[in-house]
Design an enzyme around this catalytic site. Structure first.
Site: not given
Ligand code: RUB
Length: 319
Positions: A66, A131, A200, A236
């Protein structure tokens, strides 16, 4: 086994990350560290150099799954940088210890972040969620432990509907939930005191990369003066952005957006499925980390302190 083979535990974790059975930046990071740990613990390499090559190959395999979640390279970097010694046994012990230390630090960081984020919440507040983020949930968990009563407005979050995970966990924490489709966010923002989202990756200029839809949510939240809070551990922070690199946005399969039958019925269309978007710092009120909360524009100071100017790539074979 040959030195370039990937161990089943690593293969399995890589597949779970790619298919999103393991998902969310922090969980991806822990999953990757644990996979490296298993490979180190079970390696049958007889030479130190072979052990190191195996570990680097495993890290590269995990890295490719990812591209947007910077927690993944940050986790691999943390573990591989702690691999040291002259014998296979020494290398094994140090790598396993590095992976354990990483997972423990991540746990502590998430609790500390939760305490900071909870301070932003008052008894009786309504919070809008997009989310599912474990960093965000940590803030809510601490607020609930403090006895604060909260109401949640939860966006479905197409196409993978991670809002359902958020809604379920909020109910488990005793938070009342109004569940809405993504397009209804504007209407329900009028009832929200805060927007809480995860991240992210966070770039050096304070831009926040998070699940697709975060940017449009932040724009309408700003228009209504609803503060938007990003809960994100320092894991992050994307150190390569200090030297001008940008964060790659993962494009996922179109089957997550539309079924083959529906697509065939519509006719000739192009379907795109970017998993993440970039929210410019001007729409973000605060980035909440385990080191305190920061205005997005000042996150670069923390980034320099934590990572310096150079970012290592210990998974690459030495030239
Ligand atoms: C999840 C997502 C989350 C961040 C932060 O995307 O965008 O907001 O990963 O999560 P996906 P956490 O479902 O595609 O992985 O706070 O748990 O690290």
């Amino acid at each position: 086994m040959t030195t370039t083979e990937i161990y089943p535990a690593v293969e399995e974790t890589a597949e779970k990350i790619a298919s999103m059975e393991i998902r969310g930046a922090a969980t991806i990071a822990t999953g990757a560290a644990r996979a490296l740990r298993t490979q180190a613990a079970e390696s049958t390499a007889s030479e130190p150099a072979a052990f190191e090559r195996e570990m680097r190959a495993a890290a590269r395999h995990l890295l490719d799954t990812r591209p947007t979640a910077v927690s993944l390279p940050n986790s691999l970097r943390y573990v591989l940088e702690r691999m040291e010694g002259h014998t296979v046994e020494e290398l094994r012990v140090s790598t396993v210890a590095g992976a354990d230390e990483f997972c423990e630090r991540l746990d502590t960081a998430q609790d500390d972040l939760g305490a900071v984020g909870a301070n932003r919440l008052n008894d009786g507040d309504s919070v809008l969620f997009h989310c599912h983020s474990t960093d965000v949930m940590s803030c809510i968990e601490v607020a609930r432990e403090q006895g604060k009563d909260l109401h949640a407005i939860v966006k479905e979050t197409r196409p993978r509907k991670q809002g359902q995970i958020t809604a379920r966990q909020l109910r488990e924490l005793g938070v009342s939930v109004t569940f809405i489709v993504d397009g209804a966010a504007g209407r329900y923002l009028d009832d929200a005191d805060h927007v809480f989202v995860g991240a992210d990756s966070i770039a050096a200029d304070g831009s926040v990369v998070n699940k697709i839809g975060t940017r449009s949510l932040a724009v309408i939240a700003r228009e209504r003066d609803t503060p938007i809070v990003v809960a994100a551990q320092t894991l992050k922070l994307a150190p390569t952005t200090l030297s001008g690199h940008s964060v790659e946005i993962e494009m996922r399969d179109e089957s997550e957006v539309i079924s083959e039958d529906d697509r065939a019925e519509i006719g000739d269309i192009e379907v795109e499925n970017p998993a993440f978007d970039v929210t410019p710092p001007r729409y973000v009120d605060a980035i909440v980390t385990e080191r305190g909360q920061f205005p997005p524009e000042s996150i670069v100071v923390l980034m320099r302190e934590l990572f310096g100017e150079q970012t290592s790539t210990p998974w690459q074979e030495p030239a």
